[in-house]
Scaffold this motif. Sequence first.
Motif, PDB file in Angstrom:
ATOM      1  N   CYS A   1       3.534   6.724 -10.865  1.00 48.89           N
ATOM      2  CA  CYS A   1       4.280   5.854 -11.771  1.00 48.89           C
ATOM      3  C   CYS A   1       3.516   4.546 -11.944  1.00 48.89           C
ATOM      4  CB  CYS A   1       5.682   5.566 -11.229  1.00 48.89           C
ATOM      5  SG  CYS A   1       6.650   7.044 -10.840  1.00 48.89           S
ATOM      6  N   LEU A   2       3.343   4.105 -13.190  1.00 46.07           N
ATOM      7  CA  LEU A   2       2.606   2.888 -13.513  1.00 46.07           C
ATOM      8  C   LEU A   2       3.564   1.827 -14.029  1.00 46.07           C
ATOM      9  CD1 LEU A   2      -0.522   4.399 -15.310  1.00 46.07           C
ATOM     10  CD2 LEU A   2      -0.262   3.789 -12.902  1.00 46.07           C
TER      11      LEU A   2
ATOM     12  N   MET B   1       0.848  -1.178   0.000  1.00 46.92           N
ATOM     13  CA  MET B   1       0.000   0.000   0.000  1.00 46.92           C
ATOM     14  C   MET B   1       0.890   1.236   0.000  1.00 46.92           C
ATOM     15  SD  MET B   1      -3.024   1.437   0.162  1.00 46.92           S
ATOM     16  CE  MET B   1      -4.272   0.343   0.835  1.00 46.92           C
ATOM     17  N   HIS B   2       0.784   2.060  -1.032  1.00 49.73           N
ATOM     18  CA  HIS B   2       1.537   3.307  -1.108  1.00 49.73           C
ATOM     19  C   HIS B   2       0.802   4.376  -0.317  1.00 49.73           C
ATOM     20  CE1 HIS B   2       4.041   1.579  -4.254  1.00 49.73           C
ATOM     21  NE2 HIS B   2       2.952   1.233  -4.913  1.00 49.73           N
TER      22      HIS B   2
ATOM     23  N   GLN C   1      -0.284  -1.861 -12.471  1.00 47.71           N
ATOM     24  CA  GLN C   1       0.049  -1.572 -11.074  1.00 47.71           C
ATOM     25  C   GLN C   1       0.509  -0.130 -10.924  1.00 47.71           C
ATOM     26  OE1 GLN C   1       2.802  -5.128 -10.606  1.00 47.71           O
ATOM     27  NE2 GLN C   1       1.966  -4.982  -8.543  1.00 47.71           N
ATOM     28  N   ILE C   2       0.187   0.455  -9.777  1.00 49.96           N
ATOM     29  CA  ILE C   2       0.800   1.714  -9.354  1.00 49.96           C
ATOM     30  C   ILE C   2       2.056   1.351  -8.577  1.00 49.96           C
ATOM     31  CG2 ILE C   2       0.526   3.786  -7.953  1.00 49.96           C
ATOM     32  CD1 ILE C   2      -2.436   3.713  -8.537  1.00 49.96           C
ATOM     33  N   THR C   3       3.209   1.680  -9.109  1.00 50.20           N
ATOM     34  CA  THR C   3       4.474   1.244  -8.524  1.00 50.20           C
ATOM     35  C   THR C   3       5.082   2.262  -7.573  1.00 50.20           C
ATOM     36  OG1 THR C   3       5.703   2.105 -10.414  1.00 50.20           O
ATOM     37  CG2 THR C   3       4.952  -0.185 -10.534  1.00 50.20           C
TER      38      THR C   3
ATOM     39  N   SER D   1      -3.173   1.257  -3.713  1.00 52.26           N
ATOM     40  CA  SER D   1      -2.686  -0.110  -3.636  1.00 52.26           C
ATOM     41  C   SER D   1      -1.883  -0.435  -4.877  1.00 52.26           C
ATOM     42  CB  SER D   1      -3.861  -1.081  -3.494  1.00 52.26           C
ATOM     43  OG  SER D   1      -3.421  -2.419  -3.651  1.00 52.26           O
ATOM     44  N   SER D   2      -0.855  -1.272  -4.702  1.00 49.03           N
ATOM     45  CA  SER D   2      -0.079  -1.738  -5.843  1.00 49.03           C
ATOM     46  C   SER D   2      -0.632  -3.029  -6.418  1.00 49.03           C
ATOM     47  CB  SER D   2       1.380  -1.957  -5.425  1.00 49.03           C
ATOM     48  OG  SER D   2       1.460  -2.986  -4.449  1.00 49.03           O
ATOM     49  N   LYS D   3      -1.826  -3.409  -5.994  1.00 53.20           N
ATOM     50  CA  LYS D   3      -2.453  -4.619  -6.516  1.00 53.20           C
ATOM     51  C   LYS D   3      -2.761  -4.439  -7.998  1.00 53.20           C
ATOM     52  CE  LYS D   3      -6.414  -7.681  -5.803  1.00 53.20           C
ATOM     53  NZ  LYS D   3      -7.641  -7.921  -5.016  1.00 53.20           N
ATOM     54  N   PRO D   4      -2.398  -5.408  -8.853  1.00 51.39           N
ATOM     55  CA  PRO D   4      -2.688  -5.265 -10.290  1.00 51.39           C
ATOM     56  C   PRO D   4      -4.186  -5.133 -10.535  1.00 51.39           C
ATOM     57  CG  PRO D   4      -1.131  -7.054  -9.895  1.00 51.39           C
ATOM     58  CD  PRO D   4      -1.643  -6.635  -8.553  1.00 51.39           C
ATOM     59  N   SER D   5      -4.527  -4.206 -11.403  1.00 54.61           N
ATOM     60  CA  SER D   5      -5.931  -3.940 -11.703  1.00 54.61           C
ATOM     61  C   SER D   5      -6.038  -3.306 -13.082  1.00 54.61           C
ATOM     62  CB  SER D   5      -6.547  -3.020 -10.643  1.00 54.61           C
ATOM     63  OG  SER D   5      -7.852  -2.625 -11.003  1.00 54.61           O
ATOM     64  N   GLN D   6      -7.178  -3.514 -13.730  1.00 52.52           N
ATOM     65  CA  GLN D   6      -7.427  -2.853 -15.007  1.00 52.52           C
ATOM     66  C   GLN D   6      -7.695  -1.369 -14.826  1.00 52.52           C
ATOM     67  OE1 GLN D   6      -6.964  -4.133 -17.853  1.00 52.52           O
ATOM     68  NE2 GLN D   6      -6.845  -6.333 -17.406  1.00 52.52           N
TER      69      GLN D   6
END
Length: 547
Positions: free
Chosen positions: A225-226, A158-159, A204-206, A171-176
Motif C-alpha cells: 500500500c502506497l 520499518m515494515h 511512502q510505503i504505508t 521503510s516508510s521513509k518518504p522517497s521518490q
Amino acid sequence: MSKRSLSPVVLPPSKRLHISKNNTFTSRPLRSFDTLLSDEIILLVFSFLSPSDLCAAQSVSHNWSRLALDNQLWKSLFVGEYGRQRLRGGKGFVKRADGREVKPLPARVPPDPAKEAPRDWKWMFKISSNWRTGRCQLTRFTPFPFPPNHPPPISERMHVLLAGPMTIYASSKPSQAPTITITCASSSDAFTVYPTVNSLIPVQITSLAADQCPPLPDIIRFAVCLSTGELAVYELRGHHAQMPTRTHHYAGSRSRRTHPILQAAYHHPLLFTLSKTFSLSVYDATREALQLVHHLSSFSSWPPASLVLTAPSANTFKLLITYASPVYPQHWSLGVTEVLMSCPARASTSAQSAFRLLSTRSVRAFDVPPGWANEARMRVVREQWARKTLAVAATNSDGKWVVLAPTETSCLACAPSFPAAATGGAHPIRRHWTPSSLPLQLYRVSFPPLDAGASAAPRLTFVRYLYGQTSPVASLALADGRCVSLGVDGSVWAWDLETARGVQVYSASPSMQEEPMQNGVLGLITFDERRIISSSPGGVLVRDFDT
C-alpha cells in the motif's frame, strides 16, 4: 510395545570376552545391558526418561545414542508436553497440502506415510522449549535507514513481513523510489516500487500484507500500500529471493478512504485495507485490475487497530477488526468488529464481482446496559470500569484471543498515533517514557453463527491480566494462541495465552544489546514458528529459536 523402524546406523561389532583354556582361545559375547535386552525393551525403558536424561544418554555409547534419538520417543515427549502435533506461531495456514491440519475422520483413507516428509520431533521439542524459556540467538538483520542521532518523525517506521521462508521489509521513509528488500537464508534482493501516478512529492510505503491463503507450490504473494492511494499485489516464485512480478494493481488517488492506509489483510482473492480515518475498503483480486467491492466507515472506532482475515469455509471470508473504543469522558477500552463476506461463485468471469457483504457485528469490552440496572449488571459495570485506560498502545488478535496493551499519556510519543481525544486536551505529549506496571489485558472473543438466533449475541469476555512487560508497549503480535510484545526499551516478552505463561526473550549472544526506541521511533514486531523479528533504532533484529 510394537516394533518400529530404527535409524539405519551401522553398529560396531559386539565386544567379546576371550578365555584361554588348554591353550585354546574361545570367545563369547560380553553380557551387558545392550546385549541382554533387545532394542524394543531399551526403547521402553527410555520412554520413562525426561528430555534432559535422553540427551545425557546419547553420550554413553553409539548404540544408546542411536536409540535415544528415536523419533517416536521425542514425538511422545512433544505431544505430551505441548499438546499438539505442530509448532505454534503459524498464521492463516499450517503445514498441510490443503492448508489445514485436522484429525482425519475414521472413514477417510489414512495418508500414505511414504509421501509425507518425516518430522524431526527432537528438533521441534528444542524449538518449543526455547520458546518456553525465552532462549534465542539474536542477530542484526539490516541497518536501520535512519541515523541514530537523527531519528525520524513519529509517522515513520520499518515494515517487516514474514512470508514462508522469506523476510520482506521496507521503510516508510518518504522517497521518490520506495524500496522493498526480500531476503531468505541463501540470498537477498531489493526492488523499487514505482507509483504509476506522477507525484511531485515523495511516496511512502504505508503497509504490507502477506497472503494468508493455503500456499501454492513455490509461490508467495504479498500486497503493498502506497501513500498515493495505490495498491499492488506481487508474486514471488521459487525458494530463493528474486525479483517479484506485479500481478494485481489499483490506481487509486488520495482520499479519506485511501490516505493513509494503516493496516491491510490479504487472503486471495480478497484484499482489505483500513485507513487512518477508519475507512474499510474491500477489493476483489480475481482480475489484474483490483476492483473495489465495498466501502465501510466507522465513527466510533479509533487506532491502534489490527486486522485478521480467515476463510472459515470455501465460500466465506471472515475479517476481525480490533480497535480502541472510547469510554466517556476521556478513557479507552477495546472493541472488536466482525465482517463476513461471501463468494458463491469464485470462478465467475462476469464484470460484476461475486463477493457479497453478509453482515457486520460489533462487540465492546466496556458496555453500559441501558435503563435501570440490577445488582448483577452493576457488578459487571464496576469490573469493566476498573479495566478502562487513559490511552491504548496496541491491540491485536488471532481470531480467538484479543490482547489490549494500555499505556499512560506520557508514553504516546513512543506508541502508534492516537486521536486527539486520547490525551484529553490537558496532557502534553512528552518525548520520553517512564517504566509502567500496567499489565496487558487478555480477552476471549466469540461470534456465533448467523443462524444461531437472536439469543446468541457476540461476546468479548475478559480472561486475565498478563504481567511481565515493565515498559510501555510499542507493538503487539498474536498468532495461534501466542502473544509477543515489544517494549519501548527494546525488551521482548512472549506469552502462551492458553496457560498465561509469559517469559522475557533473552538473547544467547550477550554482546548483542537490545536498543530502546528513541524519540518517537516506532517499533514493529512479528513472528512465526521459529523466529521473532522486530525493528529498532539500530536495525531489524532477528531472534532465532532454532539454536
